[in-house]
Design a protein around this motif. Sequence first.
Motif, PDB file in Angstrom:
ATOM      1  N   LYS A  16      51.752  30.157  38.331  1.00 18.55           N
ATOM      2  CA  LYS A  16      51.955  31.453  37.670  1.00 18.55           C
ATOM      3  C   LYS A  16      50.686  31.893  36.950  1.00 18.55           C
ATOM      4  CE  LYS A  16      54.827  33.817  34.243  1.00 18.55           C
ATOM      5  NZ  LYS A  16      55.923  33.688  33.245  1.00 18.55           N
ATOM      6  N   GLU A  17      50.062  30.967  36.237  1.00 16.89           N
ATOM      7  CA  GLU A  17      48.821  31.297  35.529  1.00 16.89           C
ATOM      8  C   GLU A  17      47.711  31.613  36.527  1.00 16.89           C
ATOM      9  OE1 GLU A  17      48.362  31.592  32.318  1.00 16.89           O
ATOM     10  OE2 GLU A  17      50.197  30.707  31.489  1.00 16.89           O
TER      11      GLU A  17
ATOM     12  N   LYS B 104      47.920  32.966  39.449  1.00 16.13           N
ATOM     13  CA  LYS B 104      48.093  34.302  40.032  1.00 16.13           C
ATOM     14  C   LYS B 104      47.545  35.390  39.114  1.00 16.13           C
ATOM     15  CE  LYS B 104      52.179  33.185  42.832  1.00 16.13           C
ATOM     16  NZ  LYS B 104      53.639  33.380  43.007  1.00 16.13           N
ATOM     17  N   GLU B 105      47.595  35.142  37.823  1.00 13.24           N
ATOM     18  CA  GLU B 105      47.160  36.138  36.841  1.00 13.24           C
ATOM     19  C   GLU B 105      45.690  35.987  36.454  1.00 13.24           C
ATOM     20  OE1 GLU B 105      49.840  35.755  33.598  1.00 13.24           O
ATOM     21  OE2 GLU B 105      51.616  36.331  34.759  1.00 13.24           O
ATOM     22  N   ASN B 106      45.130  34.815  36.675  1.00 13.49           N
ATOM     23  CA  ASN B 106      43.745  34.566  36.270  1.00 13.49           C
ATOM     24  C   ASN B 106      43.010  33.868  37.411  1.00 13.49           C
ATOM     25  OD1 ASN B 106      41.308  33.843  35.130  1.00 13.49           O
ATOM     26  ND2 ASN B 106      42.190  32.913  33.301  1.00 13.49           N
TER      27      ASN B 106
ATOM     28  N   HIS C  29      49.820  27.655  28.879  1.00 16.42           N
ATOM     29  CA  HIS C  29      49.308  29.021  28.653  1.00 16.42           C
ATOM     30  C   HIS C  29      48.341  29.022  27.472  1.00 16.42           C
ATOM     31  CE1 HIS C  29      49.257  33.395  28.654  1.00 16.42           C
ATOM     32  NE2 HIS C  29      49.443  33.349  27.337  1.00 16.42           N
TER      33      HIS C  29
END
Length: 656
Positions: free
Chosen positions: A326-327, A329-331, A457
């Motif tokens: 998940k992280e 995909k965003e960074n 996170h």
Amino acid sequence: MLLENISGAEDVRKLSLKEQKILAKEVRRFIIEKMSDNGGHLASNLGVVELTIALFHTLNLPKDKIVWDVGHQCYTHKILSGRRDDFALLRKYKGISGFPKRDESPYDCFNTGHSSTSISAALGIAEGRDILGEDYTVLAVIGDGALTGGMAYEALNNASKMKKNFIIILNDNEMSIAKNVGGMSTYLNGIRSNKGYTRFKENLASGLGKIPVVGNHLVERLKNTKNSIKQLLVPGMLFENMGLTYLGPVDGHNLHALEQVIHEAKRIDHAVLVHVVTKKGKGYAPAEKNPSAFHGVGPFHIATGKSKKESSEKSYTDIFSESLIKEGKENKKIVAITAAMPDGTGLDKFEKLFPKRFFDVGIAEAHAVTSAAGLASAGLKPVFAVYSSFLQRAYDQLVHDVCLQKLPVVFAIDRAGLVGADGETHQGIFDISYLRSIPNMTVMAPKNARELTEMLHFALQFQGPIAIRYPRGTAYRGFSEKQEPIEYGKAEILIEESKKREETQTVEKTEQTTERTAEQTAEDREKKTGKIALLALGSMVSTGEHIVEKMAKKGVNLSLVNARFAKPIDTEMLDKLSEKGYRKILTLEEGVRSGGFGEAVLSYMEAHHKDIFVENITLPDAYVEHGDVSTLRKMLRIDSDSIIEELEKKGFFVIY
């Protein structure tokens, strides 16, 4: 059955070649049956059955010495050396170890458990043999995956100086725990497919040797130019160039060929490397097809290879894997690193989605850490997922390459705390202590699944070295509704004794008919004991919860604090506990005492709040043997019942 009559190497040496082949089948069947019941290392052991039988047939064991690299392929060795009947308790508490153990049998000459150590250890034994003027064969067995570890090359470099016989067997199964990567894998692939040099050398020497006088002279002259021939016909000739005689490749499942090459190796008066090609999982189709999945297994159904204990609950490794994806995909600056453990650490899924941002460096933890430091210095956000006991292998790199430069590397430390059946070499009980000792390092531990996600996170936003330690197994779900935002170095109160008492009083007031009220009873107790707080770190939060619940039934209300940070400790929280009338603090951690979280709390309270008594619940400063985790927790007395029993004996809950 032949196997029933084998109790040592002398029994194996009596067997004919035909009988050895029968024995190999029986040993494989025995290993598969025992692993299907108890679990263990399967694929690696099935791959070395013939090799082990050949060694027992050709060597004078236990006078001769075999050092097994890692040691998770030693089951046949143990079976043939008289421990077959002990396999019912393999890797169980008070049973035999899954790795070589010197105190278990004279056949086990050196304890192993981590990778790339066998050549160094065996070289030391051989040098000791020569200094003492003794006469026996010393042999190291190392896998091709272990050759990705730098320590193996340091040993090879020194082995070339040997003036007496020293044998290294390279067990090349094309697969360590995960598929091998890098230049060494490519090099060995080339050797496997190129038999030209060996055949050319044999034919040339044989043909020239038949020519009277001139032929022998030519053979001697050709020896002076052999390196040129080798460079031409065999890729690199790395081992010969390092000063070792190279023999092979040899079929690792051909007993006759194995025994021939071992006899030849024993005649050489310096270091020799025998290249043996084996198949991991040999003889069991599911393991042959997917050796990585059958590296370390729990009980399974032989017919299908499927686990007998399927669980739908997610492990901490699963939670970490999902959270990192998940992280990621965003960074796009997030990159992941593993040391040959993509499946075990949960990074295999990240690799599939982001192959260009995934690095499997092989069994090379020191390189992984410094490489992560380089990635961080280049502006990326590296996450190194690694088992706690394996990160120990990179302590110097943690100190100098990451923390000294304050580089933002995230260490996702899996298998922190007790891991169970793999025993002393794999228990993750030292990471709190060795990480706390390093300046600029931050160390966190989540109380449950949700907090692991939040901590990851937080760590990915943090500008400095940071580690998250989490245990093996099913992720704890307690206190999921209790989730204060994570702040650097801040703990959180999960259960407050005063609020707990108010809730108890409300119930008691409606039921109690005695003259004294619940409030008076609680106040009297507080005057005698002071208030008591439990500071629990990571996996011990659930234990703390059980202690609070069990003591409440005895009329003792306790507070529970989730420490969250092992470094820095929350000193403001400690000050507040003092201000609120707490006079006893119990720290709980699944790590050794020396240098741990509890010691840090104790040190602070002795310096600033001498009137508060601190009790540390930790693991002993000792190596912890193998056994299932629940059994070990009871044995080490860090389960809730044992802790309560010990503290009641000391008067912790009633006297102040």
